[in-house]
Motif scaffolding. Structure first.
Motif, PDB file in Angstrom:
ATOM      1  N   LYS A   1       1.538 -12.539 -20.035  1.00  0.00           N
ATOM      2  CA  LYS A   1       1.653 -11.019 -20.372  1.00  0.00           C
ATOM      3  C   LYS A   1       1.639 -10.050 -19.072  1.00  0.00           C
ATOM      4  N   ARG A   2       2.392  -8.996 -19.111  1.00  0.00           N
ATOM      5  CA  ARG A   2       2.552  -8.020 -18.082  1.00  0.00           C
ATOM      6  C   ARG A   2       1.088  -7.719 -17.740  1.00  0.00           C
ATOM      7  N   LEU A   3       1.061  -7.713 -16.271  1.00  0.00           N
ATOM      8  CA  LEU A   3      -0.282  -7.101 -15.858  1.00  0.00           C
ATOM      9  C   LEU A   3       0.144  -5.771 -15.396  1.00  0.00           C
ATOM     10  N   THR A   4      -1.006  -4.884 -15.303  1.00  0.00           N
ATOM     11  CA  THR A   4      -0.751  -3.336 -15.157  1.00  0.00           C
ATOM     12  C   THR A   4      -1.423  -2.853 -13.655  1.00  0.00           C
ATOM     13  N   ILE A   5      -1.057  -1.802 -13.233  1.00  0.00           N
ATOM     14  CA  ILE A   5      -1.862  -1.403 -12.225  1.00  0.00           C
ATOM     15  C   ILE A   5      -3.399  -1.319 -12.107  1.00  0.00           C
ATOM     16  N   GLU A   6      -3.678  -0.742 -13.653  1.00  0.00           N
ATOM     17  CA  GLU A   6      -5.209  -0.646 -13.978  1.00  0.00           C
ATOM     18  C   GLU A   6      -5.592  -2.115 -13.988  1.00  0.00           C
ATOM     19  N   ASP A   7      -5.165  -3.292 -14.156  1.00  0.00           N
ATOM     20  CA  ASP A   7      -5.423  -4.792 -14.118  1.00  0.00           C
ATOM     21  C   ASP A   7      -5.925  -4.963 -12.866  1.00  0.00           C
ATOM     22  N   ILE A   8      -4.757  -4.727 -11.799  1.00  0.00           N
ATOM     23  CA  ILE A   8      -5.231  -5.039 -10.574  1.00  0.00           C
ATOM     24  C   ILE A   8      -6.160  -4.046  -9.810  1.00  0.00           C
TER      25      ILE A   8
ATOM     26  N   ALA B   1       0.408  -1.001  -3.042  1.00  0.00           N
ATOM     27  CA  ALA B   1       1.188   0.093  -4.079  1.00  0.00           C
ATOM     28  C   ALA B   1       0.453   0.402  -5.117  1.00  0.00           C
ATOM     29  N   CYS B   2      -0.341  -0.694  -5.822  1.00  0.00           N
ATOM     30  CA  CYS B   2      -1.248  -0.377  -6.856  1.00  0.00           C
ATOM     31  C   CYS B   2      -2.228   0.495  -6.571  1.00  0.00           C
ATOM     32  N   GLN B   3      -2.816   0.382  -5.310  1.00  0.00           N
ATOM     33  CA  GLN B   3      -4.195   1.098  -5.047  1.00  0.00           C
ATOM     34  C   GLN B   3      -3.519   2.501  -4.657  1.00  0.00           C
ATOM     35  N   ALA B   4      -2.458   2.821  -4.198  1.00  0.00           N
ATOM     36  CA  ALA B   4      -1.963   3.671  -3.970  1.00  0.00           C
ATOM     37  C   ALA B   4      -1.626   4.736  -5.119  1.00  0.00           C
ATOM     38  N   TRP B   5      -1.022   4.105  -6.128  1.00  0.00           N
ATOM     39  CA  TRP B   5      -0.631   4.631  -7.287  1.00  0.00           C
ATOM     40  C   TRP B   5      -2.024   5.196  -7.924  1.00  0.00           C
ATOM     41  N   HIS B   6      -3.198   4.484  -7.992  1.00  0.00           N
ATOM     42  CA  HIS B   6      -4.229   4.705  -8.813  1.00  0.00           C
ATOM     43  C   HIS B   6      -4.877   5.985  -7.890  1.00  0.00           C
TER      44      HIS B   6
ATOM     45  N   LEU C   1       5.329   9.789 -11.035  1.00  0.00           N
ATOM     46  CA  LEU C   1       4.555   9.047 -11.332  1.00  0.00           C
ATOM     47  C   LEU C   1       4.763   7.854 -12.310  1.00  0.00           C
ATOM     48  N   PRO C   2       5.526   8.116 -13.558  1.00  0.00           N
ATOM     49  CA  PRO C   2       5.897   7.175 -14.442  1.00  0.00           C
ATOM     50  C   PRO C   2       6.960   6.191 -13.750  1.00  0.00           C
ATOM     51  N   TRP C   3       7.807   6.854 -12.933  1.00  0.00           N
ATOM     52  CA  TRP C   3       8.829   5.869 -12.136  1.00  0.00           C
ATOM     53  C   TRP C   3       8.015   5.008 -11.229  1.00  0.00           C
ATOM     54  N   PHE C   4       7.301   5.667 -10.458  1.00  0.00           N
ATOM     55  CA  PHE C   4       6.495   4.650  -9.797  1.00  0.00           C
ATOM     56  C   PHE C   4       5.748   3.530 -10.347  1.00  0.00           C
ATOM     57  N   ARG C   5       5.193   3.945 -11.434  1.00  0.00           N
ATOM     58  CA  ARG C   5       4.395   3.152 -11.957  1.00  0.00           C
ATOM     59  C   ARG C   5       5.491   1.848 -12.569  1.00  0.00           C
ATOM     60  N   GLU C   6       6.582   2.175 -13.072  1.00  0.00           N
ATOM     61  CA  GLU C   6       7.517   1.065 -13.684  1.00  0.00           C
ATOM     62  C   GLU C   6       8.062   0.189 -12.331  1.00  0.00           C
ATOM     63  N   THR C   7       8.318   0.790 -11.262  1.00  0.00           N
ATOM     64  CA  THR C   7       8.896   0.100 -10.203  1.00  0.00           C
ATOM     65  C   THR C   7       7.699  -0.642  -9.550  1.00  0.00           C
TER      66      THR C   7
ATOM     67  N   PHE D   1      12.078 -12.231  -2.388  1.00  0.00           N
ATOM     68  CA  PHE D   1      11.113 -11.771  -1.351  1.00  0.00           C
ATOM     69  C   PHE D   1      11.457 -10.352  -0.849  1.00  0.00           C
ATOM     70  N   TYR D   2      12.575  -9.716  -1.007  1.00  0.00           N
ATOM     71  CA  TYR D   2      12.840  -8.391  -0.392  1.00  0.00           C
ATOM     72  C   TYR D   2      12.119  -7.297  -1.156  1.00  0.00           C
ATOM     73  N   GLY D   3      11.252  -6.438  -0.356  1.00  0.00           N
ATOM     74  CA  GLY D   3      10.466  -5.329  -0.920  1.00  0.00           C
ATOM     75  C   GLY D   3      10.900  -3.862  -0.820  1.00  0.00           C
ATOM     76  N   GLY D   4      12.247  -3.960  -1.110  1.00  0.00           N
ATOM     77  CA  GLY D   4      13.133  -2.563  -1.309  1.00  0.00           C
ATOM     78  C   GLY D   4      12.503  -1.618  -2.112  1.00  0.00           C
ATOM     79  N   HIS D   5      12.102  -2.024  -3.375  1.00  0.00           N
ATOM     80  CA  HIS D   5      11.531  -1.176  -4.334  1.00  0.00           C
ATOM     81  C   HIS D   5      10.402  -0.585  -3.870  1.00  0.00           C
ATOM     82  N   ILE D   6       9.403  -1.523  -3.545  1.00  0.00           N
ATOM     83  CA  ILE D   6       8.233  -0.786  -3.011  1.00  0.00           C
ATOM     84  C   ILE D   6       8.320  -0.145  -1.898  1.00  0.00           C
TER      85      ILE D   6
END
Length: 513
Positions: free
Chosen positions: A11-18, A209-214, A297-303, A330-335
């Motif tokens: 199942k998908r992990l979330t930012i909150e899981d990380i 990015a997970c830490q930054a979003w949080h 924030l919602p767009w950042f979360r989805e990405t 491996f390309y990190g363009g979205h992040i």
């Protein structure tokens, strides 16, 4: 303290899981999902079959990068991943802290558990054990261009797995082989694809990015609350946050910020018209500034979560369909784009609150508050300077944050004999974003304490002030327990550092969504 367990894979992990997995009391376990397990089993069988048939697989039977035309003899295939971990052991700069090391482990585990990387159960189980036993690789921050993934920083994860790098374990920095030995284990022997699978991905930038979003999400809430306090302290015009006003400009995040401020200052029950028809922009337009980040924030979360839950190494191994797919996941363009965008929006919060701080200090603009918000008695006012130097500090922190908003993603460099001739710089963008967050938090803490002092000084001047919401009064009481009004000048460094630690732990719930 109760222990939370997060299943990885299936199942998908979330930012909150990380974020939860950055704490040692949270544990990971590999999912029992049958589809995931089938993909992993099939990937192992398929790779083994290809090796027996002398199949050509990039990074398994060939060299890496520009050396992909070099054939690796069969008897050296198992040594190749070890050499990959070794020659990338050239990271420099400060080391990531232990929560970030945990986030990196969890993020890489999530990607490999998708079942498209051709890795063994032994590798997945060892990564899970390292998380749960807090065997945390010591990882330098600098050295990744963000494609072919975070090769150099992730080499410290791979190197730790095989017993050749340092880890933090039980309060000490020791070699990973010693840590494994204390648990009755031997270092892992990597299978042919596994060195590349660990290293050739976006785990470092995505973990950051997970830490930054949080942190950024919480700052939008704290920004709204500080604006409320600043408006009260300045005896501002509450109509600037009226629901009808914001109904005609339907950015949801902006509307939410205005609604929070309106509720804080109790505008509906106690509207207050100032003698000034319009407050200055840093008060009147605060929802429009903070709302930009809130709406993004919602767009950042989805990405970020799409990257988190992706198979992002190369080649991709489809064991069930029996395909080896060579590409560039491996390309990190979205992040990179998310982090470059986020850091700009966050830096605007620093700029906003630096301007609010300036309003509070200046007797030409603060509507009757003492100069520099000094609470000194009249006979001692001449030698006391209140928040004067703190406001200078805010300007310095803000300037540095604004300077860092230059997008990292546009500084692509051609590397590795022009094999990697267009790279993402996603890890640098993420590191920049975290630094901008750090600076902005410094501005916000200073403005929070100044706004608190401003509210208390305003209350000393007049009894008939607007009555803020109960949550605001509760927060003011919390601050009063730990922050003494600045009556006589005192060094504030230790108090500012203490409040920084506090807000990074997100102590107040701050609004219901």
């Amino acid at each position: 303290m109760s222990t939370r367990t997060i299943p990885v894979g299936g199942k998908r992990l979330t930012i909150e899981d990380i974020i939860a997995l950055t704490q040692p009391e949270c544990r990971a376990r590999l999912s029992d999902d049958p589809a995931m397990r089938a993909r992993i089993d099939a990937g192992i069988r398929f790779l083994d079959a290809l090796l027996e048939e002398d199949g050509v697989i990039y990074g398994v039977t060939t060299g890496y990068g520009d050396s992909c035309t070099v054939t690796v003899p069969a008897h050296l295939v198992y040594e190749l991943p070890v050499h990959l971990t070794r020659f990338h052991g050239c990271g420099l700069g400060e080391h990531f802290d232990q929560p970030t090391s945990r986030a990196i482990l969890a993020t890489r585990l999530c990607s490999l558990a998708q079942g498209y990387s051709g890795v063994s159960w032994e590798l997945l189980e060892r990564l899970t054990l390292m998380l749960n036993e807090s065997i945390l690789p010591v990882i330098p921050q600098e050295g990744s261009v963000g494609a072919s993934g975070d090769l150099t920083p992730l080499s410290y994860v791979a190197g730790a797995l095989i017993g050749e790098r340092d880890v933090w374990f039980k309060g000490s920095q020791i070699n990973s082989s010693e840590a494994f030995q204390q648990l009755g284990l031997s270092p892992l022997k990597l299978r042919p694809k596994e060195g590349l699978a660990i290293m050739n991905g976006t785990a470092v930038m995505t973990a950051l990015a997970c830490q930054a979003w949080h942190r950024a999400e919480y700052l939008t809430r704290l920004s709204a609350r500080i604006t409320s306090l600043a408006s009260i302290a300045l005896d501002g015009n509450s109509n600037h946050f009226d629901e009808l006003l914001f109904a005609v400009k339907p950015h949801r995040g902006q509307q939410q910020i205005a609604r929070w401020i309106q509720h804080d200052i109790n505008h509906v029950e106690h509207p207050r018209n100032s003698d000034r028809l319009q407050d200055r922009y840093s008060i009147r337009c605060a929802p429009h500034v903070t709302g930009v980040l809130r709406d993004a924030l919602p767009w950042f979360r989805e990405t970020i979560e799409n990257e988190l839950n992706s198979a992002n190494d190369n080649p991709i191994i489809d064991g069930i369909g029996e395909h080896v797919l060579h590409g560039g996941h491996f390309y990190g363009g979205h992040i990179a784009m998310a982090m470059d965008s986020m850091k700009t929006a966050v830096a605007n919060l620093a700029d906003l609150h630096d301007r609010q701080m300036a309003l509070l200090m200046d007797t030409k603009m603060n509507n009757g508050l003492p100069a520099n918000l000094s609470a000194a008695s009249p006979e001692r006012r001449a030698i006391n300077h209140g928040f004067k130097a703190v406001q200078i500090g805010c300007s310095a922190w803000t300037a540095e944050a604004l300077k860092l908003t230059m997008p990292a993603s546009v500084f692509s460099r051609s590397t590795e004999c022009h094999n990697q001739d267009k790279v993402s710089m996603g890890t640098i963008a993420a590191r920049d974003c975290l630094r901008v967050l750090e600076l902005t938090e410094q501005v916000i803490v200073a403005t929070l304490l100044a706004a608190y002092q401003g509210v208390q000084l305003r209350r000393q001047q007049a009894d008939e002030l607007r009555k803020p919401a109960a949550a605001v009064e509760s927060m003011l009481s919390d601050i009063a327990k730990e922050f003494e009004l600045l009556t006589e000048d005192r060094p504030l460094e230790l108090e500012l550092r203490s409040w920084l630690r506090k807000i990074r732990q997100q102590p107040w719930a701050l609004y219901e969504d």
